[in-house]
Design a protein around this motif. Structure first.
Motif, PDB file in Angstrom:
ATOM      1  N   GLU A 170       2.153   1.099  -4.747  1.00 36.08           N
ATOM      2  CA  GLU A 170       1.297  -0.073  -4.950  1.00 36.08           C
ATOM      3  C   GLU A 170       1.540  -1.120  -3.874  1.00 36.08           C
ATOM      4  O   GLU A 170       0.602  -1.754  -3.365  1.00 36.08           O
ATOM      5  CB  GLU A 170       1.564  -0.660  -6.334  1.00 36.08           C
ATOM      6  N   GLN A 171       2.805  -1.276  -3.488  1.00 41.68           N
ATOM      7  CA  GLN A 171       3.122  -2.208  -2.420  1.00 41.68           C
ATOM      8  C   GLN A 171       2.539  -1.732  -1.086  1.00 41.68           C
ATOM      9  O   GLN A 171       2.012  -2.535  -0.302  1.00 41.68           O
ATOM     10  CB  GLN A 171       4.640  -2.366  -2.301  1.00 41.68           C
ATOM     11  N   LEU A 172       2.582  -0.402  -0.866  1.00 42.37           N
ATOM     12  CA  LEU A 172       2.037   0.155   0.367  1.00 42.37           C
ATOM     13  C   LEU A 172       0.515  -0.042   0.407  1.00 42.37           C
ATOM     14  O   LEU A 172      -0.042  -0.332   1.475  1.00 42.37           O
ATOM     15  CB  LEU A 172       2.383   1.649   0.451  1.00 42.37           C
ATOM     16  N   ARG A 173      -0.137   0.100  -0.720  1.00 41.04           N
ATOM     17  CA  ARG A 173      -1.589  -0.126  -0.765  1.00 41.04           C
ATOM     18  C   ARG A 173      -1.924  -1.553  -0.322  1.00 41.04           C
ATOM     19  O   ARG A 173      -2.855  -1.765   0.478  1.00 41.04           O
ATOM     20  CB  ARG A 173      -2.111   0.094  -2.178  1.00 41.04           C
ATOM     21  N   ALA A 174      -1.168  -2.505  -0.836  1.00 39.87           N
ATOM     22  CA  ALA A 174      -1.434  -3.905  -0.478  1.00 39.87           C
ATOM     23  C   ALA A 174      -1.169  -4.148   1.004  1.00 39.87           C
ATOM     24  O   ALA A 174      -1.948  -4.854   1.675  1.00 39.87           O
ATOM     25  CB  ALA A 174      -0.561  -4.817  -1.335  1.00 39.87           C
ATOM     26  N   THR A 175      -0.111  -3.540   1.515  1.00 40.13           N
ATOM     27  CA  THR A 175       0.221  -3.729   2.931  1.00 40.13           C
ATOM     28  C   THR A 175      -0.859  -3.140   3.825  1.00 40.13           C
ATOM     29  O   THR A 175      -1.305  -3.775   4.799  1.00 40.13           O
ATOM     30  CB  THR A 175       1.576  -3.068   3.239  1.00 40.13           C
ATOM     31  N   VAL A 176      -1.316  -1.932   3.507  1.00 37.09           N
ATOM     32  CA  VAL A 176      -2.331  -1.267   4.330  1.00 37.09           C
ATOM     33  C   VAL A 176      -3.664  -2.000   4.229  1.00 37.09           C
ATOM     34  O   VAL A 176      -4.406  -2.105   5.215  1.00 37.09           O
ATOM     35  CB  VAL A 176      -2.474   0.210   3.895  1.00 37.09           C
ATOM     36  N   ALA A 177      -3.971  -2.539   3.070  1.00 36.26           N
ATOM     37  CA  ALA A 177      -5.219  -3.290   2.918  1.00 36.26           C
ATOM     38  C   ALA A 177      -5.227  -4.515   3.821  1.00 36.26           C
ATOM     39  O   ALA A 177      -6.284  -4.917   4.332  1.00 36.26           O
ATOM     40  CB  ALA A 177      -5.403  -3.703   1.461  1.00 36.26           C
ATOM     41  N   ALA A 178      -4.061  -5.092   4.022  1.00 31.82           N
ATOM     42  CA  ALA A 178      -3.969  -6.258   4.897  1.00 31.82           C
ATOM     43  C   ALA A 178      -3.893  -5.879   6.366  1.00 31.82           C
ATOM     44  O   ALA A 178      -4.107  -6.737   7.239  1.00 31.82           O
ATOM     45  CB  ALA A 178      -2.742  -7.091   4.509  1.00 31.82           C
TER      46      ALA A 178
END
Length: 413
Positions: A170-178
């Protein structure tokens, strides 16, 4: 309606022939004389013999009377048994009629019931060209990726996934989205989503990888993207996945995974014949531990049945019928020109027979067309070319190969 009339008449004719055979066997059995009838003849002969013996004085009158009485008693018993036979025969005739009626009714009803279960009532006959056209229409108009994904339930997180791993994803999803152009982030996200069984999200991340890398993206990365799309659609090869597979094959036409999935797409869109040839060639090429071998083995016999091919699994990794091997070439060096020509004609004949009975990949058809052209058999080469064009209709790569082979054989412009 004509079909039902014809099949009904055929069923009645066959049933009638079987019933007639049964009736004749019963009649033949009835015509055979019973043991009691033979006994009547024997006892009558014995009575005449007693009279002759009495006339010749061989026996006394008292002995003759006793013998006559005993034989007459037996004769009357045998005659009574014979007289009772017509009633039994009548019963047998009635039984034969009942059996014949049941046989006719069972044959007709069973035939129609079997057809209703296995056949397609009201479905007209279709020529090969019509079936190919229908398959092509089905391929063009089939559902897209998003529609296929929407028809499936939402992906569920595996029960053995740890909460810490899920939190990291979930943290990786947020990072990649940014950071939409972070190549390593998208690579890691694609793998992580796939590990969680969320292949739709994994495919989106892998699509971003291809976008970022552009022309530098490898064939394996393209195949990974297609694989994720197909799994996300529940094993369905969508038009989007097909486009990725074709792009990968344009760069590497020997890629086994892409060819397997193309065969799967053809099987799903009404072309089991072409799918069968693709998968058969992959089995012949091997190797045994290739990831596409097991799924092909699980499906190819059914595919051969759908394609109308009597099929026997080949030895995996041995591409048969591809031409002379090293031993053939070495043996040919010691042959006369006539012997070499005879050997070549034998090889061509075996290849032609295999393609006619088992089918084969486009490369084998092209090889046969070219070989017939070299042998000067342009008539046969043209016939094989026409057949191949019909067999590979809709497969532009195979048709291009056929055209080039036909040009070399000088049977097409």
């Amino acid at each position: 309606m004509a079909f039902w009339i014809l099949t009904g008449l055929l069923a009645l004719v066959v049933s009638g022939l079987l019933a007639l055979s049964l009736a004749r066997s019963r009649a033949q059995a009835a015509d055979d004389r019973s043991p009691a009838a033979y006994d009547v003849d024997v006892y009558r002969d014995q009575l005449r013999e007693v009279e002759r013996d009495l006339e010749r004085g061989v026996v006394s009158r008292a002995d003759a009377d006793r013998a006559r009485t005993e034989v007459s008693r037996r004769l009357l018993a045998a005659d009574a048994e014979v007289r009772a036979a017509p009633e039994t025969e009548a019963d047998g005739s009635r039984t034969t009629a009942v059996l014949a009626g049941l046989l006719v009714a069972g044959m007709v009803a069973g035939s129609f019931a079997l057809y209703l279960r296995l056949g397609a009532p009201g479905y007209g006959d279709l020529a090969l060209a019509q079936r190919i056209e229908m398959a092509e229409t089905l391929r063009r108009e089939r559902p897209g990726q998003s529609e296929a994904e929407a028809s499936l339930p939402d992906a569920q997180v595996p029960g053995d996934a740890s909460p810490d791993y899920i939190a990291l994803v979930e943290q990786l999803r947020a990072t990649v989205a940014a950071r939409p152009d972070d190549l390593q982030g998208h690579l890691l996200l694609a793998q992580s989503e796939a590990n969680l069984g969320n292949y739709a999200a994994a495919a989106r991340a892998q699509q971003a990888v291809l976008r970022i890398k552009g022309a530098q993206a490898s064939v394996d990365e393209m195949i990974d993207y297609a694989d994720m799309l197909i799994i996300a659609a529940g094993g369905y090869v969508s038009p989007e996945a097909e486009a990725v597979l074709r792009a990968a094959l344009a760069r590497d036409g020997t890629n086994g995974t892409a060819r397997y999935y193309m065969g799967l797409m053809l099987a799903q869109t009404g072309r089991p014949d072409t799918a069968f040839r693709l998968w058969d060639q992959l089995l012949r090429e091997g190797p045994e531990d290739a990831p596409w071998i097991a799924p092909i083995l699980n499906q190819i016999e059914e595919m051969a049945l759908r394609a109308g091919v009597r099929y026997q699994l080949p030895e995996i990794g041995v591409a048969a019928g591809r031409g002379p091997d090293a031993a053939d070439i070495e043996a040919a060096q010691d042959m006369t020109p006539a012997q070499r020509m005879e050997m070549i004609e034998g090889m061509v004949g075996r290849l032609s027979e295999r393609l006619a009975t088992q089918g084969g990949p486009a490369e084998d058809w092209a090889q046969l067309i070219g070989a017939l052209g070299v042998l000067g058999e342009t008539g046969r080469a043209r016939a094989v070319y026409d057949n191949a064009v019909e067999v590979f209709a809709g497969d532009e790569t195979a048709l291009d190969l056929m055209r080039r082979a036909g040009q070399r054989a000088r049977v097409v412009e």
